[in-house]
Design a protein around this motif. Sequence first.
Motif, PDB file in Angstrom:
ATOM      1  N   GLU A  99       0.827  -1.213   0.000  1.00 28.94           N
ATOM      2  CA  GLU A  99       0.000   0.000   0.000  1.00 28.94           C
ATOM      3  C   GLU A  99       0.856   1.255   0.000  1.00 28.94           C
ATOM      4  O   GLU A  99       0.501   2.274  -0.621  1.00 28.94           O
ATOM      5  CB  GLU A  99      -0.901   0.000   1.239  1.00 28.94           C
ATOM      6  N   LEU A 100       2.007   1.188   0.645  1.00 24.69           N
ATOM      7  CA  LEU A 100       2.848   2.373   0.776  1.00 24.69           C
ATOM      8  C   LEU A 100       3.776   2.586  -0.419  1.00 24.69           C
ATOM      9  O   LEU A 100       3.982   3.723  -0.858  1.00 24.69           O
ATOM     10  CB  LEU A 100       3.681   2.261   2.059  1.00 24.69           C
ATOM     11  N   PHE A 101       4.323   1.492  -0.959  1.00 22.25           N
ATOM     12  CA  PHE A 101       5.399   1.647  -1.945  1.00 22.25           C
ATOM     13  C   PHE A 101       5.063   1.197  -3.360  1.00 22.25           C
ATOM     14  O   PHE A 101       5.759   1.592  -4.297  1.00 22.25           O
ATOM     15  CB  PHE A 101       6.646   0.895  -1.463  1.00 22.25           C
ATOM     16  N   GLU A 102       4.032   0.391  -3.546  1.00 16.95           N
ATOM     17  CA  GLU A 102       3.720  -0.048  -4.910  1.00 16.95           C
ATOM     18  C   GLU A 102       2.985   1.053  -5.658  1.00 16.95           C
ATOM     19  O   GLU A 102       2.107   1.715  -5.103  1.00 16.95           O
ATOM     20  CB  GLU A 102       2.862  -1.316  -4.893  1.00 16.95           C
ATOM     21  N   PRO A 103       3.314   1.260  -6.939  1.00 21.47           N
ATOM     22  CA  PRO A 103       2.616   2.279  -7.727  1.00 21.47           C
ATOM     23  C   PRO A 103       1.141   1.930  -7.909  1.00 21.47           C
ATOM     24  O   PRO A 103       0.762   0.765  -7.963  1.00 21.47           O
ATOM     25  CB  PRO A 103       3.342   2.244  -9.078  1.00 21.47           C
ATOM     26  N   TYR A 104       0.326   2.958  -7.974  1.00 14.91           N
ATOM     27  CA  TYR A 104      -1.103   2.817  -8.246  1.00 14.91           C
ATOM     28  C   TYR A 104      -1.351   3.039  -9.739  1.00 14.91           C
ATOM     29  O   TYR A 104      -0.683   3.853 -10.380  1.00 14.91           O
ATOM     30  CB  TYR A 104      -1.903   3.837  -7.440  1.00 14.91           C
ATOM     31  N   GLY A 105      -2.322   2.318 -10.274  1.00 19.29           N
ATOM     32  CA  GLY A 105      -2.685   2.485 -11.675  1.00 19.29           C
ATOM     33  C   GLY A 105      -4.112   2.033 -11.916  1.00 19.29           C
ATOM     34  O   GLY A 105      -4.844   1.679 -10.973  1.00 19.29           O
ATOM     35  N   PRO A 106      -4.558   2.015 -13.167  1.00 17.77           N
ATOM     36  CA  PRO A 106      -5.946   1.660 -13.494  1.00 17.77           C
ATOM     37  C   PRO A 106      -6.387   0.317 -12.941  1.00 17.77           C
ATOM     38  O   PRO A 106      -7.535   0.156 -12.508  1.00 17.77           O
ATOM     39  CB  PRO A 106      -5.947   1.652 -15.024  1.00 17.77           C
ATOM     40  N   ALA A 107      -5.484  -0.667 -12.935  1.00 18.58           N
ATOM     41  CA  ALA A 107      -5.852  -2.017 -12.484  1.00 18.58           C
ATOM     42  C   ALA A 107      -6.255  -2.049 -11.021  1.00 18.58           C
ATOM     43  O   ALA A 107      -6.952  -2.971 -10.580  1.00 18.58           O
ATOM     44  CB  ALA A 107      -4.694  -2.980 -12.729  1.00 18.58           C
ATOM     45  N   ASP A 108      -5.830  -1.040 -10.255  1.00 21.04           N
ATOM     46  CA  ASP A 108      -6.177  -1.009  -8.830  1.00 21.04           C
ATOM     47  C   ASP A 108      -7.610  -0.562  -8.587  1.00 21.04           C
ATOM     48  O   ASP A 108      -8.118  -0.700  -7.471  1.00 21.04           O
ATOM     49  CB  ASP A 108      -5.220  -0.078  -8.073  1.00 21.04           C
ATOM     50  N   TYR A 109      -8.247  -0.024  -9.616  1.00 17.53           N
ATOM     51  CA  TYR A 109      -9.589   0.520  -9.431  1.00 17.53           C
ATOM     52  C   TYR A 109     -10.658  -0.252 -10.199  1.00 17.53           C
ATOM     53  O   TYR A 109     -11.680   0.310 -10.584  1.00 17.53           O
ATOM     54  CB  TYR A 109      -9.603   2.001  -9.816  1.00 17.53           C
TER      55      TYR A 109
END
Length: 517
Positions: free
Chosen positions: A504-514
Motif C-alpha cells: 500500500e505504501l510503496f507499490e505504484p497505483y494504476g488503473p488495475a487497482d480501481y
Amino acid sequence: MKNQVAIIGAGLSGLLACKYTLSKGFNPIVFEARNSIGGVWINTVETTKLQTPKPAYQFSDFAWPDSVTELFPDKHQALDYLQSYAHHFDLFKHIKFSTKVLGIKYEGASDEEMQSWSLWGGNGEPFNSRGKWIVEAQDTHNPSTQVYQVDFVILCVGRFSDVPNIPEFAPGKGPKAFHGDVMHSMDYANMDYESVRDFVRGKRVTIVGFQKFAMDIAMECSTTNGVKHPCRVLYRTEHWNVPDYNPWGVPLPYLYFNRFSELMVHKPGEGFLLSLLATILAPLRWAFSKFVESDIKKKLRLAKFGMVPKHSFLQELSSCLISTVPQGFYDKVEEGSIKLKKAPSFSFCKEGIKVHGEDTPIETDLVILATGYKGEKKLKDIFESKMFQDSILGSPNAAVPLYRQCIHPQIPQLAVIGFSESVANLYTSEMRCRWVAELLDGTFKIPSIKEMEKDVAKWDQYMKQYSGVYYRRSCIGALHIWYNDQLCKDMGWNPKRKKGFFAELFEPYGPADYVSP
C-alpha cells in the motif's frame, strides 16, 4: 427509463461518461461534431505515440489487445483501442456523429434565484424537476438544427483541440507582415501525411513551441529536409521532457506514483500530521527531483545544448507538462537538422521572425505555431448564459473552480470531465466518470455550495504552490492517489486498494487497482 443525460464530445472522456451512465440505467445521448470517436487521436501528426506507458493508459475493465506489444503504442493503435472499447460496450448507438453543439441553455430558476442557493441546484441533487438543459445542435453536413431537452449535461469537450491559441502581436508585427506561410499545428495535423511532407519539403521551417506536438513536427520536418534546410524551434522555457520512464534504471512510478511519494507533497485538506510529514520529507522530495533530473541531463545531453530547465522535475510533473522526447531528437540537434533557439518573445517581419532584442531576423519560408489551444474559450462559449460564461472559468488568478475537478458549485445539473489534467488522462477520466455516474444514481450527495467552494480554494492553493505559473492547467499529476481517495470515499469504496502495508505504501497505483469493488 431514467433521466436523459447529454454528453458533449465522443473523445476519451465522452466514451467513458456514456459507458458509466448507461451502467446506471440512464439514457445518454452523445453529441460528436466529427464523424468518428477518438477526440485528439483523430487528427495527430504521423509519428505521434502515446505519452503515457501503456499500463497507465488503460481502461480498468478492458485491457489492451495482446497484439499491441509496444510500451508506447502509436496513434493508430491508440485509436483502434478506443474504438474497440466503444464496440465492446455497444456505445456507438448512443452517439450522434457529425452533430455540433452550438450552445446549451438552462431553463428553470432565474439567475437571481440561482445566486441565492446554498445547495447545488437548489436542492443538493443532480436532478431537479424544475430545471432542464436545452441543447441546440447542428448537423455539420447541412444547416439544419435540432433542439434537445435533457436532465443533465456532461461536458467532455477537451482542451487540446478545435480552438487554436494564436499569440497576439503589436500592430504591423503579426503574421500579415510576413511574406511566407503561417499555420497552426492543428492545420498541420489536419493535412494527410503525403501532402504535409510535400508542403514542407525544401522550405526553411520555423516551429514556435517546445511541447510534444512541436517536437514531433520538428522531427518530421528534419527527416524531410535534413541539414540542407534545418528546422528551427523557437521556445520560451526549457522543459524536463523525458527520454524514458526509467531514470537510472528505477521505474518512475516507484518514485512518484505511490503513497510514499505523495507523503512528500503538501496536500489540499491535509491535517497537521501529514503537513508536518511533508515538511520533514522536503529534503527527500528535493533529492527525488535531482535524481530524475540527473538522468535526463545525462541521457539527452541537455547541458551541451543549453537546455537544462531552471525549475524542478516535481514542478514539471505537478504541471502535467511532462512528455517523452522523440527518439533521436537531440541527435538531430547535434547534426544540425534541428536548431533550437530561446525566444522569450518574437514578432513577424517580411523575411520571417524577429526575436526580441536581436536585430537580424530569422529568415524562413514557413512558420508553424505549435502554441496550444484555447480550451478555456471552448468551455466558456458553449454556454448561452452570460452568468454561466462568467462563472465557469472563475477568476483569471485561480484554477478553474471545479469541485472534485468535475462539478461547478454555481452551475446546476452539469459536470465537466477531462478539463483538469493528469499524467494519465484515461485513468483519471474513468475515475471521474464513475464518480459522476454514482452521483447521478444517488449513491452519495455533495456538500453545500460554500463547502464545495472551500474545497476548491484548497486545491487552488495546492496548484499554485506546486505548478507555479501553470496553475490554470488544474493538474493533479503529483497527487493521483490522494485525489482518487476522495472519489472512493464519496462512492463508498475502500480507498486502500493494495494488499499489505508495504504494498500500500510503496507499490505504484494504476488503473488495475480501481477495478469495480
